[in-house]
Each structure stands twice: as C-alpha cells, then as structure tokens.
Scaffold this motif. Structure first.
Motif, PDB file in Angstrom:
ATOM      1  N   PRO A 166       0.815  -1.229   0.000  1.00  0.00           N
ATOM      2  CA  PRO A 166       0.000   0.000   0.000  1.00  0.00           C
ATOM      3  C   PRO A 166       0.845   1.274   0.000  1.00  0.00           C
ATOM      4  N   VAL A 167       2.021   1.211   0.628  1.00  0.00           N
ATOM      5  CA  VAL A 167       2.896   2.378   0.678  1.00  0.00           C
ATOM      6  C   VAL A 167       3.414   2.713  -0.724  1.00  0.00           C
ATOM      7  N   LEU A 168       3.803   1.687  -1.464  1.00  0.00           N
ATOM      8  CA  LEU A 168       4.288   1.909  -2.829  1.00  0.00           C
ATOM      9  C   LEU A 168       3.186   2.508  -3.700  1.00  0.00           C
ATOM     10  N   GLN A 169       1.981   1.943  -3.604  1.00  0.00           N
ATOM     11  CA  GLN A 169       0.870   2.464  -4.401  1.00  0.00           C
ATOM     12  C   GLN A 169       0.548   3.893  -3.982  1.00  0.00           C
ATOM     13  N   GLY A 170       0.628   4.151  -2.677  1.00  0.00           N
ATOM     14  CA  GLY A 170       0.349   5.503  -2.194  1.00  0.00           C
ATOM     15  C   GLY A 170       1.357   6.522  -2.694  1.00  0.00           C
ATOM     16  N   TYR A 171       2.642   6.133  -2.732  1.00  0.00           N
ATOM     17  CA  TYR A 171       3.664   7.070  -3.197  1.00  0.00           C
ATOM     18  C   TYR A 171       3.495   7.398  -4.674  1.00  0.00           C
ATOM     19  N   ASP A 172       2.918   6.480  -5.431  1.00  0.00           N
ATOM     20  CA  ASP A 172       2.665   6.762  -6.854  1.00  0.00           C
ATOM     21  C   ASP A 172       1.889   8.063  -7.031  1.00  0.00           C
ATOM     22  N   SER A 173       0.964   8.329  -6.127  1.00  0.00           N
ATOM     23  CA  SER A 173       0.151   9.551  -6.222  1.00  0.00           C
ATOM     24  C   SER A 173       1.002  10.798  -6.029  1.00  0.00           C
ATOM     25  N   VAL A 174       2.041  10.674  -5.191  1.00  0.00           N
ATOM     26  CA  VAL A 174       2.995  11.781  -5.019  1.00  0.00           C
ATOM     27  C   VAL A 174       3.791  11.971  -6.305  1.00  0.00           C
ATOM     28  N   ALA A 175       4.264  10.868  -6.855  1.00  0.00           N
ATOM     29  CA  ALA A 175       5.127  10.922  -8.044  1.00  0.00           C
ATOM     30  C   ALA A 175       4.432  11.548  -9.241  1.00  0.00           C
ATOM     31  N   VAL A 176       3.137  11.284  -9.409  1.00  0.00           N
ATOM     32  CA  VAL A 176       2.431  11.809 -10.596  1.00  0.00           C
ATOM     33  C   VAL A 176       1.586  13.038 -10.280  1.00  0.00           C
ATOM     34  N   LYS A 177       1.621  13.479  -8.993  1.00  0.00           N
ATOM     35  CA  LYS A 177       0.869  14.667  -8.556  1.00  0.00           C
ATOM     36  C   LYS A 177      -0.620  14.538  -8.909  1.00  0.00           C
ATOM     37  N   ALA A 178      -1.215  13.461  -8.427  1.00  0.00           N
ATOM     38  CA  ALA A 178      -2.612  13.160  -8.738  1.00  0.00           C
ATOM     39  C   ALA A 178      -3.569  14.111  -8.020  1.00  0.00           C
ATOM     40  N   ASP A 179      -4.561  14.592  -8.757  1.00  0.00           N
ATOM     41  CA  ASP A 179      -5.663  15.355  -8.162  1.00  0.00           C
ATOM     42  C   ASP A 179      -6.805  14.430  -7.751  1.00  0.00           C
ATOM     43  N   VAL A 180      -6.974  13.378  -8.520  1.00  0.00           N
ATOM     44  CA  VAL A 180      -8.046  12.403  -8.285  1.00  0.00           C
ATOM     45  C   VAL A 180      -7.471  11.023  -8.589  1.00  0.00           C
ATOM     46  N   GLU A 181      -7.858  10.031  -7.792  1.00  0.00           N
ATOM     47  CA  GLU A 181      -7.506   8.660  -8.135  1.00  0.00           C
ATOM     48  C   GLU A 181      -8.784   7.833  -8.262  1.00  0.00           C
ATOM     49  N   VAL A 182      -8.852   7.050  -9.326  1.00  0.00           N
ATOM     50  CA  VAL A 182      -9.978   6.154  -9.574  1.00  0.00           C
ATOM     51  C   VAL A 182      -9.529   4.729  -9.293  1.00  0.00           C
ATOM     52  N   GLY A 183     -10.399   3.952  -8.669  1.00  0.00           N
ATOM     53  CA  GLY A 183     -10.073   2.554  -8.396  1.00  0.00           C
ATOM     54  C   GLY A 183     -11.300   1.794  -7.965  1.00  0.00           C
ATOM     55  N   GLY A 184     -11.187   0.488  -7.888  1.00  0.00           N
ATOM     56  CA  GLY A 184     -12.292  -0.340  -7.433  1.00  0.00           C
ATOM     57  C   GLY A 184     -12.523  -0.184  -5.939  1.00  0.00           C
ATOM     58  N   GLN A 185     -13.734  -0.525  -5.498  1.00  0.00           N
ATOM     59  CA  GLN A 185     -14.069  -0.333  -4.085  1.00  0.00           C
ATOM     60  C   GLN A 185     -13.254  -1.242  -3.173  1.00  0.00           C
ATOM     61  N   ASP A 186     -12.694  -2.335  -3.732  1.00  0.00           N
ATOM     62  CA  ASP A 186     -11.850  -3.215  -2.925  1.00  0.00           C
ATOM     63  C   ASP A 186     -10.463  -2.622  -2.697  1.00  0.00           C
ATOM     64  N   GLN A 187     -10.197  -1.473  -3.335  1.00  0.00           N
ATOM     65  CA  GLN A 187      -8.888  -0.814  -3.220  1.00  0.00           C
ATOM     66  C   GLN A 187      -8.897   0.346  -2.220  1.00  0.00           C
TER      67      GLN A 187
END
Length: 392
Positions: A166-187
């Motif tokens: 989860p930490v790696l996936q979370g850091y991805d949002s920092v790397a790409v400067k995400a305003d919104v993230e879309v994903g399945g409800q299981d995520q």
C-alpha cells in the motif's frame, strides 16, 4: 457526459465528494490517476469498469494518468487474499504490460493519456530514499488494513513485502501529482494511502472515486481470470456474446450499468423492462450486442447474435469448428478431451463426461474410460459452446 452521471453511474463511493465537485466546477484540468498491476496479459470487463470511468473524465477534458505497476506487480496486491501471491519476474510483468496498453486504448484516447511505469521513480531510488518514504507511514496504520488484521487473527503468514504494497501504491500519487484517483471499491485502503502520503509530502490530497465491482459470469464471485468467470476484452465476438448470454438474469441490470455507455435515464428504462420476466432474454441479447459493439464493431455484434441463435435456438452446429489433428483414431474419451483442448486436465474431462456434457458424433457418452474409434471429421462437443472436429 454530465457531471451528475460522472459522479453516480458505476460509482460506489467518493472521498471527498464535496471537494471533488468544487475541483470540477473550478474549470481546472485535473490529473486523474489510475494504476493497475499487469499480472496477466488480458484485461477483462471487471478491469474495464474503472477504466471506463477514466474515459468519462477524459471526455470532459481532464488528463488521464495511467500507471502500470511494474514494481507492485512483482509483489502482488495482498488485498482480500489469505496467502501471499506468487511473485512474478520483471520479464513476465513487462510482457503483460505490452498487451495491456493495446487493450486499454480500446477505451481511452491514447493522445489524451499520460502513461507511466513505477520504475520511473522506484528504479532510481536508493535505500535512503526508500526509507524516507516508509518513515511517513506508521505500522499502526498499515496493520489496520482489514486483510492484514484477518491474516494475523488466523495466524496466517504475512510477509514484509506485502506490508509495503500500500505504501508503494500511495507514493505513486505523489510521483504523478494526482488530483483524483480512480479505483475499485476493494482498493479503498490503498487509495486512502495515497492521500496519507501526499499529505506527508506536502501535496494537496487527491480525491477518490471508487467504482462498483463487477460480478463474474457465475453471478457469485467478483470477475476473475483465476476463477474462469471472466469476459476478456480480447475474446472473439462469438465468445463475448455467448458469455454475456450465459450470465444469470440478476446480472443484466448491473452489466448494463457497469459495462455499457447507457445513460442514467436509459438505465432506469432497462430496470423497468427487467420487471417483466418475459423481456429478460431480449434484454440480455441487447446487452450482449452492446458489449460486442464496444470492443469489436456493429457487424460483429449482429453476426455473433445470429451465430448464437443458430446454435442455441435452432440446435445447429457452429459455422466454424476448430479442426484438431490427433495422433490415433482410437482414444480413451477423457484423454481425447484433453488432446482436443476441450478440457484442461484429465480430472476436468472426467467430471464433464460424468455430467453428461460430452457428445461424440451427436451421441452422449458417460464413461470417461471408454475406448472409442473415431472417424475423420467427427465432431466432439463439450457443453453448449465447445466443439472440435477430429482430423486423422
């Protein structure tokens, strides 16, 4: 695409909806992130649900940031799993990634999509950089993950590399400067981790759009290749249409919502029609054609419906039957099914035969170990959809 449909159709939950509505109303072109681990070479309709939501954002002019998890794919998302996933090699992941994008761009506009791989940042980090990321997240937060709590309560193995997923996936949002993230409800846990780590690195927190998950063709479990209840984007028109026609009736409305471009108003009309049980077969046929049109074309949808009706309504053989050359005209029935690739294993072949699902030359055979003599061109059928023509 209207904003109300963007935030309601196929959507399970939004965090934080009011903030997202303000961002959308501001006129700013948002960076909409979606990440997927290329653990298999195929995308199925379940994977396509959040990708279709990305396409809706794209239609409104927002930038889609499509992220291939080439690092996290080698770990395997532990969410909902009771045991550690088998690790993939970097070579396997890259091979899968090649086919992924071709399928994704059946849904997204490639010219308006920014594609990244995690290796762009994780591949350049040293150990100190990595420890710096880990220091932003407490063990207490990680162990609050429902999957991890479940494993620990049952005294099941929980590997260290799974804890950092989860930490790696979370850091991805920092790397790409995400305003919104879309994903399945299981995520949900992993998506919230993105907000947590963005805040820790001084970035504005992304909003989260979670899409509903799609039940597989069995109507029982979430669509999954490993369970065999999936419809792949690479399926032929006949395969795709046939699989849609096989779903339980109670999935008709959810599939219209999650797998087609039908509007919210149109979906309400479908719901009203569904109340008439006599209309459900025609609704399912309409659904099958819409899905085939989406990933193939209109003519293919028409042809697949005709072929389906030919086999299942008129009880005729398919127009095209795969020809398979076999080594001998005499064969044990269970072995023959495996040789013709109509069963994956001898045990599966035995089960199908005992169920009365196997015909040779239009005759049902129920003895898995019977030795039969085959004529050149004999048709072997398993269930309603699998056929092979024997070539000696």
């Amino acid at each position: 695409m209207q904003q109300d449909e963007l935030l309601t159709k196929s959507v399970a939950e939004i965090i934080a909806k009011e903030n997202l509505e303000k961002k959308l109303a501001s006129g700013k072109k948002l960076r909409i992130k979606y990440g997927i681990d290329p653990t298999t070479p195929e995308i199925h309709l379940g994977h396509a649900v959040p990708i279709r939501k990305l396409a809706q954002f794209q239609q409104l002019g927002h930038k889609i940031v499509f992220l291939l998890g080439d690092f996290t794919a080698q770990i395997g998302d532990p969410s909902g799993k009771l045991k550690t996933r088998t690790a993939l090699s970097s070579k396997q992941v890259e091979e899968n990634a090649k086919t992924f994008l071709a399928q994704v761009f059946q849904i997204l506009d490639p010219d308006a999509t920014e594609v990244h791989r995690q290796s762009e940042w994780f591949g350049k980090m040293n150990l100190a950089d990595f420890f710096g990321i880990l220091s932003k997240v407490s063990v207490n937060v990680i162990l609050s993950h429902e999957t991890f709590k479940n494993r620990l309560s049952k005294d099941l193995p929980l590997a260290m590399h799974e804890l950092i997923y989860p930490v790696l996936q979370g850091y991805d949002s920092v790397a790409v400067k995400a305003d919104v993230e879309v994903g399945g409800q299981d995520q949900k846990f992993n998506l919230l981790m993105g907000r947590h780590i963005q805040r820790a690195f001084g970035q504005n927190q992304q909003e989260i759009v979670m899409t509903k998950y799609l039940l597989g063709t069995d109507g029982k479990e979430k669509m999954s290749k490993s369970l065999g209840n999936f419809i792949a984007l690479t399926d032929s028109p006949d395969q795709m249409y046939g699989k849609v026609m096989s779903i339980p009736d109670e999935l008709i409305v959810p599939y219209f919502e999650l797998c087609t471009n039908i509007s919210v108003k149109g979906l309400q009309l479908i719901k009203n029609e569904y109340k008439n049980s006599q209309a459900r077969r025609d609704l399912k046929a309409k659904l099958g054609k819409l899905i085939v049109e989406t990933y193939h074309h209109v003519a293919a949808a028409e042809a697949s419906e005709e072929e389906f009706n030919k086999i299942f309504k008129n009880k005729e053989k398919p127009s095209v039957i795969a020809e398979v050359k076999i080594s001998s005209k005499q064969a044990i029935l269970a072995d023959l099914l495996v040789e013709l690739k109509l069963a994956d294993s001898r045990s599966e072949a035995k089960r199908l035969i005992l169920q009365g699902a196997v015909k040779v030359a239009d005759k049902i055979l129920k003895d898995p170990f019977v030795k039969i003599e085959l004529a050149n061109g004999a048709i072997v059928q398993v269930g309603k959809r699998k056929f092979a023509k024997v070539i000696l």
